[in-house]
Structures are given as structure tokens and as C-alpha cells.
Design a protein around this motif. Structure first.
Motif, short mmCIF file in Angstrom:
data_model
loop_
_atom_site.label_atom_id
_atom_site.label_comp_id
_atom_site.label_asym_id
_atom_site.label_seq_id
_atom_site.Cartn_x
_atom_site.Cartn_y
_atom_site.Cartn_z
N GLN A 33 10.49 48.87 -42.11
CA GLN A 33 9.46 49.58 -41.48
C GLN A 33 9.16 50.79 -41.62
O GLN A 33 9.64 51.90 -42.20
N ILE A 34 7.67 51.25 -41.56
CA ILE A 34 7.19 52.60 -41.83
C ILE A 34 7.74 53.24 -40.79
O ILE A 34 7.65 53.15 -39.45
N VAL A 35 8.34 54.62 -40.90
CA VAL A 35 9.10 55.41 -39.92
C VAL A 35 7.82 56.56 -39.88
O VAL A 35 7.49 57.54 -40.89
N MET A 36 7.44 57.01 -38.85
CA MET A 36 6.54 58.16 -38.45
C MET A 36 7.41 59.21 -37.93
O MET A 36 7.97 58.75 -36.85
N VAL A 37 7.34 60.36 -38.12
CA VAL A 37 8.02 61.60 -37.63
C VAL A 37 7.21 62.37 -36.90
O VAL A 37 6.06 62.83 -37.11
N ASP A 38 7.85 62.27 -35.41
CA ASP A 38 6.82 63.21 -34.75
C ASP A 38 7.06 64.57 -35.01
O ASP A 38 8.19 65.39 -35.09
#
Length: 278
Positions: free
Chosen positions: A64-69
Motif C-alpha cells: 500500500q502507498i504510505v503517506m508520511v505526516d
């Protein structure tokens, strides 16, 4: 001897029957030996297919695409990185946590800037490449949408042309203008199209983009009229010669300006220099 010949003939007929079975759909019960051979081949193929399937089928689904805050320049954002740590997509959110805009980075060095309405629909898409000569992004494609998702403006820029197309809320084009650049990068010509299909071709000076002339055509390409410009040192028209559909000179406009460059008069004369309107 007869037994050997009979056996040989039976074997030859069996081989011939196998060949025919490959070309015609003979019923299985008519050729028992052929049916067995075909069945065995099918079973082998099935086993091989199963083995290949087991080897090539991934054990699990794609990651899955991981988005970093993150927080950048005081603004909350979420960033997707590739395996080398390069930014793939970065989303910026407003104080209410609603997606405001995003940037996507591509391997060819281009970028896409995307802007959103509060409901999450796209309001604008802008594709650009960073131009080191000017130290800024040079946009080559802009698409603006209304809140219903209809494309209402499109700007396409290349090294040779700049095209602007405007549409109504129903998506129908009502105005378009295309600028054509010369070798020196300045606009030399433009083509402007109105909703009724009438279009105007304008020519400019190659240095400061001052108008030189305009030719107007109807939707069928018939010449309607022409204008020829005489400008002052600031590019403001001081005289515009007028031509009819037969390209005959029919009169001219004269303009005057104050010290600040504001127009203070406009006068229309016919071809005999007789004042017609002021």
C-alpha cells in the motif's frame, strides 16, 4: 505374415486417427487410444500450468502507498516517498484538515500541481518543468475546472505556441486564442476565435509585441475586414487604417494621449480624410 501386416496397418491407422483427431472434433468413443493420449497430454499440461502458477503468483498483494505526516513551513502535509527517498506526491492541508493542494513529481523532471475545492474535487491542474534559466517553474499545461468538474479553461504552452481555450459551464468552447512565438521567443502572431466561429489573425513586432495588423475572417474563412496599426514609442496606437471585405482602404482612426499615456480622443475619418465621428 498376415498377422504382422494387420498389426502394422492397425498401428498406421491409429497414428492417422490421432492426426485427424487434432484437426477434426471426432467423438472420443470412436478412437479409444487417441482419447487416452489426448487425456494424458492434457493432464501433463495442467500439472505444468499449476506449477508455473504457484511460482509466479505473488504471495501477497502489492504494498500500500504510505503517506508520511509532516509539517513544512508551518503547513500540515502528507508525503509519499520512493525507495530512494525522493518525493513522489506531497499533499498540503488547511487548518481544518481539508486537502488544499498537492504536488506530484515525475522521473522526467516535470511536476504536476493540483488544487482542490473543499469537497475534494479538482479546481485546477498545472503541469510544469523547472526552468533553471529563470529559477522558477515554467508551466506547460493548465486546466481549470468549475465546481461541477467541467473544464472551463485550458492553457497549453510549448516552445512555439501558447494556447488559451475558455469554455462555458456546459463545456462548450466560446473563446480561444493561440500565440505563436518567433525564433527570439517573442510573439509574432496570434489567432483568436470567437463563439460564432469568427477568427482574427494578428501580427506583432518581434521585440515589444506591439500590434502591426489584424485580419478578420468568418467561420468559413472568408475575409471580412482588416486593420493596420501605427504606434507611438510606447506601443499605443496613434492611427489605425481600416480595410473592407474587398481589402480596400476605407478610412482610419486617430488617437491622442495625455502625458500619462491615457487616451483623450478618438476620431474616425473616411478615405477622403473627412471626419465621420469623434
Amino acid at each position: 505374415m498376415k498377422k504382422i501386416i494387420s498389426t502394422t496397418l492397425a498401428f498406421a491407422m491409429a497414428i492417422l486417427a490421432v492426426g485427424c483427431a487434432a484437426q477434426t472434433e471426432a467423438p472420443a468413443e470412436e478412437i479409444t487410444e487417441t482419447t487416452v493420449i489426448t487425456t494424458e497430454e492434457t493432464e501433463v499440461e495442467t500439472e505444468i500450468t499449476e506449477i508455473v502458477t504457484e511460482e509466479t503468483t505473488p504471495a501477497e498483494t502489492a504494498p500500500q502507498i504510505v503517506m508520511v505526516d509532516e509539517v513544512i513551513d508551518g503547513q500540515k502535509c502528507k508525503t509519499q516517498y520512493d525507495e530512494n527517498g525522493n518525493v513522489v506526491r506531497r499533499e498540503y492541508y488547511n487548518d481544518a484538515g481539508i486537502l488544499d493542494n498537492a504536488i506530484e513529481c515525475y522521473d522526467d523532471g516535470t511536476y504536476k500541481f493540483v488544487y482542490y475545492y473543499e469537497d475534494g474535487s479538482i479546481s485546477s491542474e498545472q503541469t510544469a518543468a523547472y526552468d533553471e534559466r529563470v529559477g522558477d517553474y515554467k508551466k506547460n499545461l493548465i486546466r481549470n475546472y468549475n465546481e461541477q468538474g467541467v473544464l472551463i479553461e485550458e492553457v497549453i504552452s510549448t516552445e512555439e505556441t501558447l494556447s488559451r481555450t475558455y469554455s462555458q459551464d456546459d463545456g462548450l468552447t466560446y473563446y480561444k486564442i493561440v500565440y505563436f512565438y518567433g525564433i527570439n521567443g517573442n510573439v509574432e502572431r496570434s489567432e483568436e476565435t470567437d463563439p460564432d466561429g469568427t477568427y482574427t489573425i494578428a501580427y506583432y513586432t518581434g521585440d515589444k509585441m506591439y500590434l502591426l495588423s489584424k485580419d478578420v475572417y468568418d467561420a468559413n474563412g472568408n475575409y471580412l475586414c482588416g486593420l493596420e496599426y501605427k504606434n507611438d514609442e510606447n506601443g499605443k496606437p496613434i492611427r489605425i487604417n481600416l480595410y473592407n471585405a474587398q481589402k480596400e482602404y476605407v478610412g482610419y482612426y486617430l488617437y491622442e494621449y495625455d502625458a500619462e499615456g491615457n487616451q483623450i480622443s478618438q476620431k474616425l475619418y473616411d478615405s477622403d480624410d473627412v471626419l465621420v465621428e469623434e
